[in-house]
Design an enzyme around this catalytic site. Structure first.
Site, PDB file in Angstrom:
ATOM      1  N   ARG A  78       0.853  -1.182   0.000  1.00  0.00           N
ATOM      2  CA  ARG A  78       0.000   0.000   0.000  1.00  0.00           C
ATOM      3  C   ARG A  78       0.894   1.239   0.000  1.00  0.00           C
ATOM      4  NH1 ARG A  78      -2.817   2.984   4.854  1.00  0.00           N
ATOM      5  NH2 ARG A  78      -3.742   4.635   3.617  1.00  0.00           N
ATOM      6  N   HIS A 122      -2.915  10.846   0.762  1.00  0.00           N
ATOM      7  CA  HIS A 122      -2.347  10.621   2.096  1.00  0.00           C
ATOM      8  C   HIS A 122      -1.681  11.940   2.511  1.00  0.00           C
ATOM      9  CE1 HIS A 122      -0.983   7.283   5.012  1.00  0.00           C
ATOM     10  NE2 HIS A 122      -0.586   8.418   5.553  1.00  0.00           N
ATOM     11  N   GLU A 167      -7.424   8.635   6.413  1.00  0.00           N
ATOM     12  CA  GLU A 167      -7.686   9.316   7.687  1.00  0.00           C
ATOM     13  C   GLU A 167      -8.115  10.771   7.495  1.00  0.00           C
ATOM     14  OE1 GLU A 167      -4.242   8.884  10.189  1.00  0.00           O
ATOM     15  OE2 GLU A 167      -4.280   6.713  10.132  1.00  0.00           O
ATOM     16  N   ASN A 299      -7.479   1.989  10.091  1.00  0.00           N
ATOM     17  CA  ASN A 299      -6.149   2.083  10.694  1.00  0.00           C
ATOM     18  C   ASN A 299      -6.334   2.040  12.203  1.00  0.00           C
ATOM     19  OD1 ASN A 299      -5.277   2.521   8.109  1.00  0.00           O
ATOM     20  ND2 ASN A 299      -4.752   4.674   8.408  1.00  0.00           N
ATOM     21  N   TYR A 301      -4.392   1.564  16.030  1.00  0.00           N
ATOM     22  CA  TYR A 301      -3.119   1.552  16.770  1.00  0.00           C
ATOM     23  C   TYR A 301      -3.263   1.223  18.245  1.00  0.00           C
ATOM     24  CZ  TYR A 301      -0.751   3.192  12.624  1.00  0.00           C
ATOM     25  OH  TYR A 301      -0.224   3.266  11.361  1.00  0.00           O
ATOM     26  N   GLU A 360      -3.666  -0.090   8.165  1.00  0.00           N
ATOM     27  CA  GLU A 360      -2.477   0.245   8.965  1.00  0.00           C
ATOM     28  C   GLU A 360      -2.614  -0.346  10.352  1.00  0.00           C
ATOM     29  OE1 GLU A 360      -1.470   4.405   9.370  1.00  0.00           O
ATOM     30  OE2 GLU A 360      -1.831   4.754   7.242  1.00  0.00           O
TER      31      GLU A 360
HETATM   32  O1  IFM Z   1       2.537   7.576  10.022  1.00  0.00           O
HETATM   33  C1  IFM Z   1       1.157   7.622  10.207  1.00  0.00           C
HETATM   34  C2  IFM Z   1       0.425   7.440   8.894  1.00  0.00           C
HETATM   35  O2  IFM Z   1       0.839   8.344   7.935  1.00  0.00           O
HETATM   36  C3  IFM Z   1      -1.047   7.595   9.109  1.00  0.00           C
HETATM   37  N1  IFM Z   1      -1.532   6.762  10.177  1.00  0.00           N
HETATM   38  C4  IFM Z   1      -0.799   6.767  11.418  1.00  0.00           C
HETATM   39  C5  IFM Z   1       0.679   6.575  11.167  1.00  0.00           C
HETATM   40  C6  IFM Z   1       1.445   6.607  12.499  1.00  0.00           C
HETATM   41  O3  IFM Z   1       1.267   7.832  13.131  1.00  0.00           O
END
Ligand code: IFM
Length: 453
Positions: A78, A122, A167, A299, A301, A360
């Site tokens: 990606r 992006h 995002e 995405n 985290y 992500e």
């Molecule tokens: O690096 C970023 C990415 O560009 C977008 N999502 C979160 C990642 C980590 O902060």
């Protein structure tokens, strides 16, 4: 030993990057200035005044980077396309050299047996468009559709998976309300306009992608956290709900045809972001935003625990994880794999996307090479293993998760943090551009090979 965890047969294992974070060559071969070029060149905006002028020099080293991906056994890659490389002024004149770069990249990937997965926005949009008002003005969305048309005509015969925006919440809130991302503005009214035009342009772009790229799949990528009240007090619960509303529902609800969430309209009105209500919503906008997509990109985290620090809040005790590296990454983000099972299930059972890609997921740890040249990033490997397990649990519960893109293929420019945060499974020496597979990458390679572990 047999695998304990086996993923579905056609599951896609990938890794992700973004143009501004790795390409460099910020003004080469006719590329126009992006908002991130302008922002990073403004002193004081980025930690250490770092910028993406050279970054990973991927613009020149892309062949080596594909070789790395091949070595890893990646099935899909990606990447994002720098809009000002293709349309330096945002619209109008096309920069053929920019198109050629992505065309060669795509051919190289296909030759290596790696499926290209492209993101159109992006974040690094042409500065000329920002000078005209950026995302808060509708014409930026129109220019985005033109860009989509140009690039999908050029690559649509070979790229079959497209993400419109990455995002959009981060673009709107960090870029136009908090001012910590390009273009660095601080105005809640502008941020809500930006969010709306990002969403409308997403809906406008989807049919353009479909008509230029036969049999392609198109979707949007939203960031999502596992938002949890730290107690059952009203304050903590409201805080978690509003945070989820701001970052996720404000975008997911309209994309899935539900319009803007009423509690958030009330909230943004109180914050002063909607002085004239939703007067920027033109007839047909909400239908456009809800144009059906083929997948939802997520995405994820970590977890966001909500504890409101207010003497009127209930005096409840809560137990966050201890501040150890296995529980907290160097971004100070909590490593909370159970939240991944949670968000995947919640999104599927709430919104019913046809399928989901985890576009992500990954962790920032700065572990570097040891005296033998190995990178023993054990915390990252643990992070990935526990998140793969969490994703697998969601699949078992019926969630149509079709692929997983580890963020990131390589250490790179981490926006306002500059080069201080390292998310890569490949170590990068930014002085020499040497790349070394970290231990997590070697472990990931074995996972891909066995489709499990
Ligand atoms: O690096 C970023 C990415 O560009 C977008 N999502 C979160 C990642 C980590 O902060």
């Amino acid at each position: 030993m047999a695998n304990k965890i086996v993923f579905p047969k056609n599951f896609i294992w990938g890794s992700a990057t973004a143009s501004y974070q790795i390409e460099g060559a910020w003004n080469k071969h006719g590329k126009g200035e992006s908002t991130w070029d302008r922002f990073t060149h403004t002193p004081g905006k980025i930690r250490n005044n770092d910028n993406g002028d050279v970054a990973n020099d991927h613009y020149n080293l892309w062949k080596k980077d594909i070789a790395l991906m091949k070595k890893l056994g990646l099935q899909s890659y990606r990447f994002s396309i720098a809009w000002p490389r293709v349309l330096p002024a945002g619209r109008g004149k096309v920069n053929q050299k920019g198109i050629d770069f992505y065309s060669k990249l795509v051919d190289g990937l296909l030759k290596a047996g790696i499926t290209p997965f492209a993101t159109l926005n992006h974040w690094d949009i042409p500065q000329t468009l920002e000078d005209e008002g950026g995302w808060p003005v509708r014409s930026t969305g129109d220019a985005f559709v033109e860009f989509t048309d140009v690039i999908t005509r050029a690559l649509g015969d070979r790229v079959k998976s497209w993400i419109t925006h990455n995002e959009p919440a981060v673009v709107a809130w960090l870029g136009y309300e908090l001012g910590v991302h390009a273009p660095g503005l601080k105005d809640p009214k502008l941020s809500l306009l930006a969010a709306h035009h990002l969403l409308v342009s997403h809906g406008q772009a989807v049919p353009v992608i479909r008509s230029n790229s036969k049999d392609a799949e198109a979707g949007i990528t939203l960031n999502i956290g596992w938002k949890v009240p730290a107690s059952n007090s009203r304050m903590d619960m409201d805080s978690a709900r509003l945070d989820d509303g701001r970052w996720f529902r404000w975008f997911a609800d309209p994309v899935y045809g539900r319009g803007y969430p009423a509690d958030m309209v009330e909230y943004f009105t109180k914050l002063g972001g909607l002085p004239n209500g939703l007067d920027f919503v033109k007839p047909g906008d909400m239908e456009t935003i809800a144009t059906p997509t083929d997948f939802m990109g997520l995405n994820y985290y970590g977890r966001n625990l909500h504890r409101v620090d207010d003497p009127k809040n209930d005096p409840q005790i809560f137990f966050p994880h201890p501040k150890t590296p296995e529980h907290w990454t160097e971004m100070d983000w909590e490593n909370y794999p159970q939240g991944l099972t949670g968000v995947l299930s919640r999104v599927y059972f709430n919104y019913n996307p046809l399928k989901i890609y985890l576009t992500e997921n990954g962790a920032s740890y700065s572990t570097g090479p040891d005296e033998n040249g190995n990178v023993p990033d054990v915390h990252r490997t643990n992070y990935l293993r526990t998140h793969f397990e969490a994703a697998h649990r969601a699949i078992q519960a019926g969630v149509p998760l079709a692929g997983y893109f580890v963020w990131s293929l390589m250490d790179n420019f981490e926006w306002s943090f500059g080069y201080a945060q390292r998310f890569g499974i490949v170590w990068v020496n930014f002085e020499t551009q040497e790349r070394i597979l970290k231990d997590s990458a070697k472990w990931y390679k074995a996972v891909i090979k066995k489709n499990g572990f």
